[in-house]
Design a protein around this motif. Structure first.
Motif, PDB file in Angstrom:
ATOM      1  N   ALA A   1      -7.495  -5.274  11.544  1.00 56.30           N
ATOM      2  CA  ALA A   1      -6.151  -5.436  12.105  1.00 56.30           C
ATOM      3  C   ALA A   1      -5.121  -5.130  11.024  1.00 56.30           C
ATOM      4  O   ALA A   1      -5.256  -5.564   9.871  1.00 56.30           O
ATOM      5  CB  ALA A   1      -5.963  -6.858  12.626  1.00 56.30           C
ATOM      6  N   PHE A   2      -4.084  -4.372  11.405  1.00 53.62           N
ATOM      7  CA  PHE A   2      -3.040  -3.929  10.497  1.00 53.62           C
ATOM      8  C   PHE A   2      -1.676  -4.210  11.115  1.00 53.62           C
ATOM      9  O   PHE A   2      -1.534  -4.244  12.336  1.00 53.62           O
ATOM     10  CB  PHE A   2      -3.102  -2.415  10.259  1.00 53.62           C
ATOM     11  N   THR A   3      -0.651  -4.354  10.283  1.00 49.16           N
ATOM     12  CA  THR A   3       0.694  -4.169  10.782  1.00 49.16           C
ATOM     13  C   THR A   3       1.015  -2.685  10.666  1.00 49.16           C
ATOM     14  O   THR A   3       0.802  -2.067   9.623  1.00 49.16           O
ATOM     15  CB  THR A   3       1.728  -5.017  10.027  1.00 49.16           C
ATOM     16  N   LEU A   4       1.482  -2.109  11.767  1.00 47.25           N
ATOM     17  CA  LEU A   4       1.921  -0.714  11.764  1.00 47.25           C
ATOM     18  C   LEU A   4       3.427  -0.682  11.972  1.00 47.25           C
ATOM     19  O   LEU A   4       3.974   0.229  12.576  1.00 47.25           O
ATOM     20  CB  LEU A   4       1.207   0.087  12.852  1.00 47.25           C
ATOM     21  N   SER A   5       4.094  -1.695  11.456  1.00 46.06           N
ATOM     22  CA  SER A   5       5.541  -1.807  11.599  1.00 46.06           C
ATOM     23  C   SER A   5       6.243  -0.812  10.692  1.00 46.06           C
ATOM     24  O   SER A   5       5.625  -0.190   9.812  1.00 46.06           O
ATOM     25  CB  SER A   5       5.980  -3.234  11.291  1.00 46.06           C
ATOM     26  N   ALA A   6       7.540  -0.638  10.906  1.00 43.97           N
ATOM     27  CA  ALA A   6       8.309   0.375  10.184  1.00 43.97           C
ATOM     28  C   ALA A   6       8.163   0.209   8.674  1.00 43.97           C
ATOM     29  O   ALA A   6       8.198  -0.906   8.150  1.00 43.97           O
ATOM     30  CB  ALA A   6       9.775   0.280  10.582  1.00 43.97           C
ATOM     31  N   ARG A   7       8.005   1.332   7.974  1.00 49.29           N
ATOM     32  CA  ARG A   7       7.875   1.332   6.511  1.00 49.29           C
ATOM     33  C   ARG A   7       8.282   2.694   5.983  1.00 49.29           C
ATOM     34  O   ARG A   7       8.199   3.716   6.691  1.00 49.29           O
ATOM     35  CB  ARG A   7       6.426   1.027   6.097  1.00 49.29           C
ATOM     36  N   PRO A   8       8.733   2.761   4.732  1.00 50.37           N
ATOM     37  CA  PRO A   8       9.138   4.054   4.165  1.00 50.37           C
ATOM     38  C   PRO A   8       7.944   4.959   3.911  1.00 50.37           C
ATOM     39  O   PRO A   8       6.813   4.492   3.773  1.00 50.37           O
ATOM     40  CB  PRO A   8       9.814   3.653   2.846  1.00 50.37           C
ATOM     41  N   GLY A   9       8.222   6.262   3.864  1.00 49.50           N
ATOM     42  CA  GLY A   9       7.173   7.227   3.578  1.00 49.50           C
ATOM     43  C   GLY A   9       7.172   8.366   4.569  1.00 49.50           C
ATOM     44  O   GLY A   9       7.809   8.297   5.620  1.00 49.50           O
ATOM     45  N   PRO A  10       6.456   9.438   4.257  1.00 52.02           N
ATOM     46  CA  PRO A  10       6.392  10.599   5.150  1.00 52.02           C
ATOM     47  C   PRO A  10       5.519  10.330   6.364  1.00 52.02           C
ATOM     48  O   PRO A  10       4.805   9.322   6.428  1.00 52.02           O
ATOM     49  CB  PRO A  10       5.788  11.685   4.255  1.00 52.02           C
ATOM     50  N   ARG A  11       5.572  11.246   7.309  1.00 52.83           N
ATOM     51  CA  ARG A  11       4.762  11.131   8.515  1.00 52.83           C
ATOM     52  C   ARG A  11       3.273  11.219   8.172  1.00 52.83           C
ATOM     53  O   ARG A  11       2.881  11.990   7.287  1.00 52.83           O
ATOM     54  CB  ARG A  11       5.141  12.244   9.484  1.00 52.83           C
ATOM     55  N   PRO A  12       2.420  10.437   8.854  1.00 56.20           N
ATOM     56  CA  PRO A  12       0.983  10.559   8.621  1.00 56.20           C
ATOM     57  C   PRO A  12       0.498  11.970   8.947  1.00 56.20           C
ATOM     58  O   PRO A  12       1.125  12.688   9.730  1.00 56.20           O
ATOM     59  CB  PRO A  12       0.379   9.538   9.599  1.00 56.20           C
ATOM     60  N   PRO A  13      -0.653  12.377   8.384  1.00 58.62           N
ATOM     61  CA  PRO A  13      -1.177  13.711   8.680  1.00 58.62           C
ATOM     62  C   PRO A  13      -1.851  13.752  10.038  1.00 58.62           C
ATOM     63  O   PRO A  13      -2.190  12.722  10.627  1.00 58.62           O
ATOM     64  CB  PRO A  13      -2.208  13.928   7.563  1.00 58.62           C
ATOM     65  N   VAL A  14      -2.052  14.969  10.554  1.00 58.70           N
ATOM     66  CA  VAL A  14      -2.918  15.142  11.713  1.00 58.70           C
ATOM     67  C   VAL A  14      -4.294  14.589  11.342  1.00 58.70           C
ATOM     68  O   VAL A  14      -4.808  14.844  10.256  1.00 58.70           O
ATOM     69  CB  VAL A  14      -3.016  16.630  12.100  1.00 58.70           C
ATOM     70  N   HIS A  15      -4.902  13.828  12.255  1.00 63.12           N
ATOM     71  CA  HIS A  15      -6.049  13.008  11.861  1.00 63.12           C
ATOM     72  C   HIS A  15      -7.120  13.007  12.944  1.00 63.12           C
ATOM     73  O   HIS A  15      -6.804  12.902  14.137  1.00 63.12           O
ATOM     74  CB  HIS A  15      -5.553  11.566  11.611  1.00 63.12           C
ATOM     75  N   VAL A  16      -8.364  13.099  12.521  1.00 62.68           N
ATOM     76  CA  VAL A  16      -9.512  12.807  13.365  1.00 62.68           C
ATOM     77  C   VAL A  16     -10.233  11.625  12.732  1.00 62.68           C
ATOM     78  O   VAL A  16     -10.757  11.725  11.626  1.00 62.68           O
ATOM     79  CB  VAL A  16     -10.469  14.009  13.494  1.00 62.68           C
ATOM     80  N   ASN A  17     -10.212  10.476  13.418  1.00 59.83           N
ATOM     81  CA  ASN A  17     -10.875   9.273  12.940  1.00 59.83           C
ATOM     82  C   ASN A  17     -12.302   9.286  13.482  1.00 59.83           C
ATOM     83  O   ASN A  17     -12.521   9.140  14.684  1.00 59.83           O
ATOM     84  CB  ASN A  17     -10.108   8.035  13.436  1.00 59.83           C
ATOM     85  N   ALA A  18     -13.259   9.479  12.586  1.00 55.90           N
ATOM     86  CA  ALA A  18     -14.643   9.676  13.019  1.00 55.90           C
ATOM     87  C   ALA A  18     -15.301   8.407  13.544  1.00 55.90           C
ATOM     88  O   ALA A  18     -16.226   8.486  14.357  1.00 55.90           O
ATOM     89  CB  ALA A  18     -15.469  10.226  11.854  1.00 55.90           C
ATOM     90  N   ASP A  19     -14.831   7.241  13.110  1.00 57.63           N
ATOM     91  CA  ASP A  19     -15.580   6.004  13.359  1.00 57.63           C
ATOM     92  C   ASP A  19     -14.848   4.934  14.154  1.00 57.63           C
ATOM     93  O   ASP A  19     -15.484   3.979  14.596  1.00 57.63           O
ATOM     94  CB  ASP A  19     -16.012   5.387  12.024  1.00 57.63           C
ATOM     95  N   TYR A  20     -13.538   5.056  14.328  1.00 56.18           N
ATOM     96  CA  TYR A  20     -12.792   3.967  14.957  1.00 56.18           C
ATOM     97  C   TYR A  20     -11.950   4.439  16.139  1.00 56.18           C
ATOM     98  O   TYR A  20     -11.253   5.459  16.051  1.00 56.18           O
ATOM     99  CB  TYR A  20     -11.834   3.316  13.957  1.00 56.18           C
TER     100      TYR A  20
ATOM    101  N   ARG B   1       5.303   9.150  -1.514  1.00 55.33           N
ATOM    102  CA  ARG B   1       3.985   9.779  -1.485  1.00 55.33           C
ATOM    103  C   ARG B   1       3.277   9.546  -0.146  1.00 55.33           C
ATOM    104  O   ARG B   1       2.504  10.387   0.310  1.00 55.33           O
ATOM    105  CB  ARG B   1       3.109   9.234  -2.623  1.00 55.33           C
ATOM    106  N   GLY B   2       3.528   8.414   0.469  1.00 54.21           N
ATOM    107  CA  GLY B   2       2.867   8.098   1.725  1.00 54.21           C
ATOM    108  C   GLY B   2       1.432   7.669   1.517  1.00 54.21           C
ATOM    109  O   GLY B   2       0.827   7.895   0.456  1.00 54.21           O
ATOM    110  N   GLY B   3       0.881   7.014   2.494  1.00 53.43           N
ATOM    111  CA  GLY B   3      -0.492   6.540   2.408  1.00 53.43           C
ATOM    112  C   GLY B   3      -0.814   5.675   3.601  1.00 53.43           C
ATOM    113  O   GLY B   3       0.062   5.351   4.405  1.00 53.43           O
ATOM    114  N   PRO B   4      -2.072   5.281   3.750  1.00 54.57           N
ATOM    115  CA  PRO B   4      -2.495   4.537   4.942  1.00 54.57           C
ATOM    116  C   PRO B   4      -1.978   3.108   4.925  1.00 54.57           C
ATOM    117  O   PRO B   4      -1.655   2.552   3.863  1.00 54.57           O
ATOM    118  CB  PRO B   4      -4.015   4.573   4.841  1.00 54.57           C
ATOM    119  N   PRO B   5      -1.922   2.460   6.099  1.00 53.95           N
ATOM    120  CA  PRO B   5      -1.600   1.035   6.114  1.00 53.95           C
ATOM    121  C   PRO B   5      -2.750   0.231   5.527  1.00 53.95           C
ATOM    122  O   PRO B   5      -3.854   0.756   5.319  1.00 53.95           O
ATOM    123  CB  PRO B   5      -1.414   0.740   7.605  1.00 53.95           C
ATOM    124  N   ALA B   6      -2.512  -1.040   5.246  1.00 54.58           N
ATOM    125  CA  ALA B   6      -3.543  -1.930   4.714  1.00 54.58           C
ATOM    126  C   ALA B   6      -3.819  -3.030   5.725  1.00 54.58           C
ATOM    127  O   ALA B   6      -2.897  -3.569   6.338  1.00 54.58           O
ATOM    128  CB  ALA B   6      -3.101  -2.528   3.379  1.00 54.58           C
TER     129      ALA B   6
END
Length: 345
Positions: free
Chosen positions: A251-270, A234-239
């Motif tokens: 702070a997150f780990t953005l290391s390799a993990r299963p799931g689909p590619r993230p969507p095209v994104h505009v982050n309004a606040d960060y 299903r995919g989803g954001p990191p924690a």
């Protein structure tokens, strides 16, 4: 799967575009668009995505033991990312009176001598030194390199569950006090927004007999020991694993993990800052350890596939403050496209 397999959606295929508040935790909305919106022809102005390698930054502390780390990204409130290539022991004890420090060792190793004991750190170790904790760093190798976050607000562990993401009993290392340790320097430097104030102390301000109350405020944790949160197909954001109380820094780990590619994104606040720490797998257009990417808030980005069988380790920082490259970083930074994070030019 090669980079070319997922560089862009199929021609003419509608693409989900995500707009989100408060990073991954606030309100969001999704629109389908026929055009692939991350691509751009050129950009003018300072609010543009870049990448650089921290190993290429020329730091003052590499040749001058008296120098502090070299800032590479800064914000108006004192939030800072700096790079250290220290080659000699610090000839003074240091207290940062403006914020907590989080050191990520990219290469080499060092001994951190603090008010509450000593610990050694090597590649991909985080070392957390809260505000006004006194410390010295003694490099143990000539390839020591670290990326250092200074946060004006306190940093704390903030995992989505009490266990599973970090084994707090095993993975989080605490310093130990040696009451027989030899005294160090008596020069104490207090770092503030307007410079450094030096005190010539009568005694070593760090040396101690024992800790007799409270948990040790200093700790170390390796990035490899933080388990990425995944959602299967299903995919989803990191924690996040660490944040300030107001989530001004996460702070997150953005290391390799299963799931689909993230969507095209505009982050309004960060603003999103990512350190690619190690392979062997590549993360989109990035395969060189020590590569730092910066995508400012409001900039459309897609982001590479994270399901990389060969594996990689990466650290993601989200900061509400608007960051800016320093002159030291700008000498090595280049524009990136925000699909695979390769070079724009």
């Amino acid at each position: 799967m090669s980079d070319s397999d997922h560089a862009h959606p199929a021609a003419g295929a509608p693409t989900p575009n995500l707009w989100s508040r408060d990073g991954f935790t606030g309100s969001n909305a999704i629109a389908l668009r026929n055009d692939y919106t991350p691509t751009y022809r050129s950009v003018r102005g300072p609010h543009a995505p870049h990448r650089f390698n921290l190993l290429a930054i020329e730091t003052q502390d590499q040749s001058d033991a008296e120098a502090l780390p070299t800032p590479v990204l800064v914000a108006r409130n004192g939030l800072e990312l700096a790079v250290s290539h220290r080659r000699q022991p610090m000839p003074y004890a240091l207290r940062n009176t403006e914020g907590d420090e989080l050191h990520l060792v990219q290469s080499g190793s060092a001994r951190f001598v603090t008010d509450f004991g000593t610990l050694e750190a090597g590649p991909l170790d985080f070392v957390h030194i809260p505000r006004s904790i006194t410390y010295r760093i003694d490099p143990l190798s000539q390839d020591y390199a670290a990326l250092i976050l200074t946060s004006p607000d306190p940093l704390r562990f903030d995992t989505p569950a009490p266990f599973g993401m970090i084994n707090f009993g095993k993975a989080v290392r605490k310093p130990s006090i040696d009451p027989q340790g030899a005294p160090g320097t008596t020069r104490l430097c207090l770092r503030t927004f307007d410079g450094v104030t030096e005190f010539d102390m009568v005694h070593d301000p760090i040396r101690a007999l024992a800790q007799v109350g409270g948990p040790p405020p200093v700790w170390a944790l390796n990035l490899r020991d933080i388990v990425p949160v995944s959602y299967g197909e299903r995919g989803g954001p990191p924690a996040q694993f660490l944040s300030t109380v107001d989530t001004g820094v996460m702070a997150f780990t953005l290391s390799a993990r299963p799931g689909p590619r993230p969507p095209v994104h505009v982050n309004a606040d960060y603003d999103e800052i990512i350190l690619f720490a190690e392979g062997p797998g590549a993360w989109g257009g990035i395969s060189e350890p020590g590569t730092v990417t910066w995508v400012p808030k409001g900039v459309t980005h897609h982001g590479p596939v994270e399901d990389v069988p060969a594996g990689y380790q990466a650290w993601l920082l989200e900061v509400r403050q608007t960051m800016r490259l320093t002159d030291a970083a700008r000498q090595h930074a280049r524009l990136i496209e925000t699909s695979e994070y390769g070079y724009q030019d």
